[in-house]
Design a protein around this motif. Structure first.
Motif, short mmCIF file in Angstrom:
data_model
loop_
_atom_site.label_atom_id
_atom_site.label_comp_id
_atom_site.label_asym_id
_atom_site.label_seq_id
_atom_site.Cartn_x
_atom_site.Cartn_y
_atom_site.Cartn_z
N ALA A 255 30.30 22.06 67.43
CA ALA A 255 29.80 22.45 68.77
C ALA A 255 29.94 21.30 69.76
O ALA A 255 30.24 21.50 70.93
CB ALA A 255 28.35 22.91 68.67
N ARG A 278 22.97 22.51 71.27
CA ARG A 278 24.21 23.27 71.11
C ARG A 278 24.37 24.30 72.23
O ARG A 278 25.31 25.08 72.25
CB ARG A 278 24.22 23.97 69.75
N VAL A 280 22.71 27.01 72.78
CA VAL A 280 22.66 28.40 72.33
C VAL A 280 21.30 29.00 72.67
O VAL A 280 21.22 29.96 73.45
CB VAL A 280 22.97 28.50 70.82
N SER A 281 20.21 28.39 72.13
CA SER A 281 18.87 28.95 72.43
C SER A 281 17.83 27.84 72.50
O SER A 281 16.64 28.10 72.45
CB SER A 281 18.49 29.95 71.34
N GLN A 288 22.18 26.56 79.74
CA GLN A 288 21.54 27.88 79.83
C GLN A 288 20.88 28.03 81.20
O GLN A 288 20.96 29.10 81.82
CB GLN A 288 20.47 28.03 78.72
N GLU A 302 28.30 33.46 77.03
CA GLU A 302 28.18 34.36 75.89
C GLU A 302 29.36 34.14 74.92
O GLU A 302 29.17 34.08 73.71
CB GLU A 302 28.25 35.79 76.42
N CYS A 305 28.81 31.01 73.03
CA CYS A 305 27.82 31.16 71.94
C CYS A 305 28.44 31.89 70.75
O CYS A 305 28.19 31.53 69.60
CB CYS A 305 26.58 31.93 72.44
N VAL A 308 30.42 29.37 68.88
CA VAL A 308 29.57 28.46 68.09
C VAL A 308 29.18 29.14 66.80
O VAL A 308 29.31 28.56 65.71
CB VAL A 308 28.30 28.03 68.87
N SER A 309 28.75 30.42 66.86
CA SER A 309 28.31 31.03 65.61
C SER A 309 29.49 31.33 64.69
O SER A 309 29.36 31.21 63.48
CB SER A 309 27.43 32.26 65.84
#
Ligand code: GDP
Ligand code: ZN
Length: 314
Positions: A255, A278, A280-281, A288, A302, A305, A308-309
């Motif tokens: 990432a 990262r 993401v959250s 973000q 999006e 993300c 990343v996953s």
């Protein structure tokens, strides 16, 4: 990026000697065979020594003649850049070398997926090549659908990517595309069916002659689609045509590296609460926040993300 010429040798090869051969450029390769263009323009069918890395279109090599139209590659010179993608077994496969521009061709038909476009753009950013987005088949767009598409693609222009509409039917945009390719070594990528071969035909009116003579030399079929081919453009610049793909996946990167593939993230990097954020959250994530405030496209974030996953999945 310019197309610097390097004389250094690939890391795992011994340094070249004058006796290693003469310089050449790989136009295409298939299996163990490479088509090498000598400095005088002759095209020679070469095998590669087993100890050497596989060559790809755009590679600069040293080679020795073994007969008038045949030879052996004795050294693969260091690559400035290389575009790679994973094969079905997740092994990294180089597609083209020494490119400084990636031209991503999309079309209204077949409809394209923003995820794939973003993956190509990330690949370009990560190797330091300049991306260009070409929307081909512009003749199929009426005024309204063209405006809608332009609006959706504006996010890319806003972050500084060149965006061209082209048509091989009406020749719309072809002059601009010529200009864009002139001073670069570019690779043309995109889904099959978007019109890459047609664009190449339009850019290279003498192509038939050349592919004819190339296929004679190679013994590779005229329509072998598995071979990436390098062409010299009449106004200058080189163009590598990569085989059409159904999908394009990125080689796995952490990432911390992937974030550099999204150029609009750059002003915010280092501003998150956690140094190893990262994006993401995590709480206090500057990226973000920028997306919520409309500074960064939600759709691009999006797609980031998702990447990343996919990269952290086993
Ligand atoms: P590739 O798979 O990306 O190499 O795509 P091709 O060049 O083979 O084109 C796929 C189809 O789209 C063919 O039927 C072409 O005639 C058609 N095509 C290519 N360029 C254009 C264009 O600018 N406008 C329209 N309407 N059709 C196009
Ligand atoms: Zn963050």
């Amino acid at each position: 990026m310019g197309s610097r010429r390097k004389s250094a040798i690939a890391a795992n090869s011994p340094p070249p000697k004058a006796t290693d051969g003469q310089p050449g450029q790989v136009l295409a390769h298939h299996g163990q065979t490479s088509l090498v263009e000598a400095e005088n323009g002759d095209i020679v069918r070469c095998s590669t020594r087993r100890s050497l890395p596989r060559t790809v279109s755009g590679d600069r090599v040293l080679w020795q003649a073994s007969s008038p139209r045949e030879g052996v590659i004795t050294a693969v010179l260091e690559r400035d850049t290389v575009l790679s993608r994973p094969d079905q077994n997740n092994r990294v496969r180089p597609v083209a070398a020494n490119i400084d521009q990636i031209v991503v061709v999309i079309a209204s038909k077949p409809s394209f997926e923003y995820g794939m476009l973003d993956r190509y753009l990330v690949a370009a950013e990560l190797i330091g090549a300049q991306p260009v987005i070409v929307v081909n088949k512009s003749d199929m767009l009426d005024h309204d659908s063209r405006s809608k598409l332009e609006e959706r693609l504006q996010v890319y222009q806003r972050i500084g990517y060149a965006l061209l509409f082209t048509s091989t039917r009406s020749t719309d945009g072809l002059r601009d595309l010529h200009q864009q390719l002139k001073t670069h070594t570019s690779v043309l990528v995109g889904q099959s069916g978007v019109g890459k071969s047609s664009l190449i035909q339009s850019l290279l009116p003498e192509l038939d002659i050349r592919t004819g003579s190339l296929s004679q030399v190679t013994g590779l079929g005229r329509h072998t689609t598995t071979v990436a081919m390098l062409y010299h453009l009449p106004d200058g610049g080189d163009l590598i045509d990569s085989p059409g793909v159904r999908d394009f996946n990125l080689v796995k990167v952490p990432a911390a590296e992937l974030e550099h593939g999204f150029r609009e993230f750059r002003p915010y990097l280092g501003q998150c609460r956690f140094h190893n954020c990262r994006h993401v959250s995590e709480p206090g994530c500057a990226i973000q926040t920028a997306a919520r405030e409309g500074q960064i496209s939600e759709r691009r974030l999006e797609n980031y993300c998702k990447l990343v996953s996919s990269m952290t999945a086993p």
